[in-house]
Design a protein around this motif. Structure first.
Motif, PDB file in Angstrom:
ATOM      1  N   LEU A 117      -4.882 -47.497 -32.419  1.00 27.56           N
ATOM      2  CA  LEU A 117      -6.400 -46.766 -32.271  1.00 27.56           C
ATOM      3  C   LEU A 117      -6.944 -46.836 -31.144  1.00 27.56           C
ATOM      4  N   SER A 118      -7.718 -46.051 -30.499  1.00 26.08           N
ATOM      5  CA  SER A 118      -8.275 -46.173 -29.327  1.00 26.08           C
ATOM      6  C   SER A 118      -9.837 -46.672 -29.725  1.00 26.08           C
ATOM      7  N   ILE A 119     -10.499 -47.303 -28.997  1.00 30.33           N
ATOM      8  CA  ILE A 119     -11.756 -47.478 -29.340  1.00 30.33           C
ATOM      9  C   ILE A 119     -12.645 -46.476 -29.706  1.00 30.33           C
ATOM     10  N   GLU A 120     -12.455 -45.380 -29.240  1.00 31.42           N
ATOM     11  CA  GLU A 120     -13.296 -44.325 -29.623  1.00 31.42           C
ATOM     12  C   GLU A 120     -12.889 -43.851 -30.802  1.00 31.42           C
ATOM     13  N   GLN A 121     -11.615 -43.848 -31.401  1.00 33.24           N
ATOM     14  CA  GLN A 121     -11.048 -43.605 -32.956  1.00 33.24           C
ATOM     15  C   GLN A 121     -11.694 -44.797 -33.806  1.00 33.24           C
ATOM     16  N   GLN A 122     -11.616 -45.912 -33.269  1.00 35.69           N
ATOM     17  CA  GLN A 122     -12.157 -47.019 -34.277  1.00 35.69           C
ATOM     18  C   GLN A 122     -13.632 -47.042 -34.454  1.00 35.69           C
ATOM     19  N   ASN A 123     -14.446 -46.479 -33.551  1.00 33.35           N
ATOM     20  CA  ASN A 123     -15.771 -46.316 -33.619  1.00 33.35           C
ATOM     21  C   ASN A 123     -16.162 -45.292 -34.435  1.00 33.35           C
ATOM     22  N   LYS A 124     -15.434 -44.099 -34.613  1.00 33.91           N
ATOM     23  CA  LYS A 124     -15.363 -42.945 -35.467  1.00 33.91           C
ATOM     24  C   LYS A 124     -15.254 -43.594 -36.923  1.00 33.91           C
ATOM     25  N   ILE A 125     -14.162 -44.468 -36.790  1.00 36.70           N
ATOM     26  CA  ILE A 125     -13.787 -44.827 -38.201  1.00 36.70           C
ATOM     27  C   ILE A 125     -14.941 -45.622 -38.949  1.00 36.70           C
ATOM     28  N   VAL A 126     -15.704 -46.672 -38.005  1.00 36.32           N
ATOM     29  CA  VAL A 126     -16.793 -47.530 -38.375  1.00 36.32           C
ATOM     30  C   VAL A 126     -17.872 -46.496 -38.695  1.00 36.32           C
ATOM     31  N   GLU A 127     -18.050 -45.685 -37.965  1.00 41.34           N
ATOM     32  CA  GLU A 127     -19.205 -44.803 -38.367  1.00 41.34           C
ATOM     33  C   GLU A 127     -19.241 -44.228 -39.593  1.00 41.34           C
ATOM     34  N   ALA A 128     -17.939 -43.328 -39.722  1.00 35.90           N
ATOM     35  CA  ALA A 128     -17.982 -42.847 -41.157  1.00 35.90           C
ATOM     36  C   ALA A 128     -17.668 -43.558 -42.376  1.00 35.90           C
ATOM     37  N   MET A 129     -17.333 -44.777 -42.231  1.00 36.97           N
ATOM     38  CA  MET A 129     -16.987 -45.782 -43.245  1.00 36.97           C
ATOM     39  C   MET A 129     -18.516 -46.368 -43.706  1.00 36.97           C
ATOM     40  N   GLU A 130     -19.367 -46.823 -42.592  1.00 36.23           N
ATOM     41  CA  GLU A 130     -20.403 -47.421 -43.065  1.00 36.23           C
ATOM     42  C   GLU A 130     -21.442 -46.400 -43.381  1.00 36.23           C
ATOM     43  N   LYS A 131     -21.230 -45.048 -43.097  1.00 40.37           N
ATOM     44  CA  LYS A 131     -22.031 -43.919 -43.876  1.00 40.37           C
ATOM     45  C   LYS A 131     -21.446 -44.169 -45.254  1.00 40.37           C
ATOM     46  N   ARG A 132     -20.083 -43.911 -45.723  1.00 43.98           N
ATOM     47  CA  ARG A 132     -19.507 -43.834 -47.041  1.00 43.98           C
ATOM     48  C   ARG A 132     -19.965 -45.034 -47.606  1.00 43.98           C
ATOM     49  N   LEU A 133     -19.995 -46.308 -47.269  1.00 45.63           N
ATOM     50  CA  LEU A 133     -20.088 -47.650 -48.023  1.00 45.63           C
ATOM     51  C   LEU A 133     -21.711 -47.961 -47.928  1.00 45.63           C
ATOM     52  N   ALA A 134     -22.506 -47.372 -47.139  1.00 44.68           N
ATOM     53  CA  ALA A 134     -23.897 -47.760 -46.985  1.00 44.68           C
ATOM     54  C   ALA A 134     -24.122 -49.248 -46.622  1.00 44.68           C
ATOM     55  N   ARG A 135     -22.901 -49.791 -45.694  1.00 47.32           N
ATOM     56  CA  ARG A 135     -23.310 -51.181 -45.262  1.00 47.32           C
ATOM     57  C   ARG A 135     -22.422 -51.361 -43.895  1.00 47.32           C
ATOM     58  N   LYS A 136     -22.787 -52.354 -43.330  1.00 46.16           N
ATOM     59  CA  LYS A 136     -21.828 -52.527 -42.023  1.00 46.16           C
ATOM     60  C   LYS A 136     -20.473 -52.656 -42.428  1.00 46.16           C
ATOM     61  N   VAL A 137     -19.584 -52.511 -41.332  1.00 47.68           N
ATOM     62  CA  VAL A 137     -18.155 -52.607 -41.569  1.00 47.68           C
ATOM     63  C   VAL A 137     -17.546 -53.370 -40.393  1.00 47.68           C
ATOM     64  N   LYS A 138     -16.420 -54.150 -40.945  1.00 45.59           N
ATOM     65  CA  LYS A 138     -15.631 -54.884 -39.941  1.00 45.59           C
ATOM     66  C   LYS A 138     -14.348 -54.263 -40.106  1.00 45.59           C
ATOM     67  N   LEU A 139     -13.677 -53.776 -38.958  1.00 43.93           N
ATOM     68  CA  LEU A 139     -12.440 -53.101 -39.071  1.00 43.93           C
ATOM     69  C   LEU A 139     -11.207 -54.286 -38.797  1.00 43.93           C
ATOM     70  N   ASP A 140     -10.275 -54.092 -39.470  1.00 41.92           N
ATOM     71  CA  ASP A 140      -8.870 -54.924 -39.477  1.00 41.92           C
ATOM     72  C   ASP A 140      -7.921 -53.722 -38.967  1.00 41.92           C
ATOM     73  N   CYS A 141      -7.354 -53.651 -37.774  1.00 40.71           N
ATOM     74  CA  CYS A 141      -6.584 -52.669 -37.553  1.00 40.71           C
ATOM     75  C   CYS A 141      -5.076 -52.912 -37.475  1.00 40.71           C
ATOM     76  N   ASN A 142      -4.186 -52.507 -37.876  1.00 38.98           N
ATOM     77  CA  ASN A 142      -2.680 -52.640 -37.917  1.00 38.98           C
ATOM     78  C   ASN A 142      -1.917 -51.337 -37.524  1.00 38.98           C
ATOM     79  N   VAL A 143      -0.682 -51.725 -36.969  1.00 36.76           N
ATOM     80  CA  VAL A 143      -0.014 -50.612 -36.747  1.00 36.76           C
ATOM     81  C   VAL A 143       1.249 -50.577 -37.658  1.00 36.76           C
ATOM     82  N   ASP A 144       1.649 -49.350 -38.227  1.00 38.84           N
ATOM     83  CA  ASP A 144       2.938 -49.333 -38.986  1.00 38.84           C
ATOM     84  C   ASP A 144       3.671 -48.033 -38.834  1.00 38.84           C
ATOM     85  N   SER A 145       4.616 -47.958 -37.800  1.00 39.85           N
ATOM     86  CA  SER A 145       5.122 -46.909 -37.432  1.00 39.85           C
ATOM     87  C   SER A 145       6.023 -46.042 -38.586  1.00 39.85           C
ATOM     88  N   ALA A 146       6.250 -46.859 -39.724  1.00 37.94           N
ATOM     89  CA  ALA A 146       6.561 -46.042 -40.750  1.00 37.94           C
ATOM     90  C   ALA A 146       5.753 -44.935 -41.522  1.00 37.94           C
TER      91      ALA A 146
END
Length: 177
Positions: A117-146
């Motif tokens: 994920l690009s930094i921009e994509q990560q930021n969008k996910i963080v923003e959306a999840m913070e709204k959804r969960l009503a709290r700060k979010v820490k991302l743990d990004c992994n890649v799975d080509s499957a």
């Protein structure tokens, strides 16, 4: 496992409450991590389950931990040794971390994607999840080509599967009905 949690909970809560009171949550987290690793050692496990007195066991663990523990950490070891609870220190650490995340209002969110994920994509996910969960979010990004394409987002018991693999599995399940 739930028995260990039941035993460890009061120790974790007391340690956490004390750490908050002393403004030393990070310090206690580090001490508990170190103590936990020490008691996981196989040789020390034999000592903990042996017939030595609680005082000797506590002194040994404190000696091994050395300067990693302050006086309060040493007292914590003594108390747990006295109650024959040193073997549950790894569970105490897990519960302490849970209390710490709740206190800091941080949720760890795992993101598995087909491509990095690009930094921009990560930021969008963080923003959306913070709204959804009503709290700060820490991302743990992994890649799975499957996954073929898309992402899977997980936190606690909440999962969003927006991967092509997930869509194909859902379609296959529907077709078999």
């Amino acid at each position: 496992m739930s028995e260990l949690t039941t035993i460890a909970r009061p120790y974790a809560k007391a340690a956490f409450d004390f750490a908050v009171e002393q403004s030393a949550v990070d310090k206690w987290n580090e001490m508990l991590k170190f103590m936990s690793e020490v008691v996981k050692n196989e040789n020390l496990q034999l000592l903990l389950t042996g017939s030595l007195s609680a005082q000797k066991i506590a002194d040994t663990v404190i000696l091994i931990c050395g300067e990693q523990l302050d006086q309060y950490g040493q007292n914590f070891i003594r108390l747990m040794a006295e109650n024959k609870r040193l073997t549950v220190l790894p569970t105490v650490l897990k519960l302490f971390n849970h209390y710490m995340e709740e206190y800091q209002a941080i949720s760890e969110v795992e993101v598995i994607s087909a491509q990095p994920l690009s930094i921009e994509q990560q930021n969008k996910i963080v923003e959306a999840m913070e709204k959804r969960l009503a709290r700060k979010v820490k991302l743990d990004c992994n890649v799975d080509s499957a996954l073929i394409a898309g992402t899977i987002i997980r936190t606690n018991d909440f999962v969003i599967d927006a991967s092509s693999r997930g869509q194909l599995q859902r379609l296959a399940n529907e077709l078999q009905l």
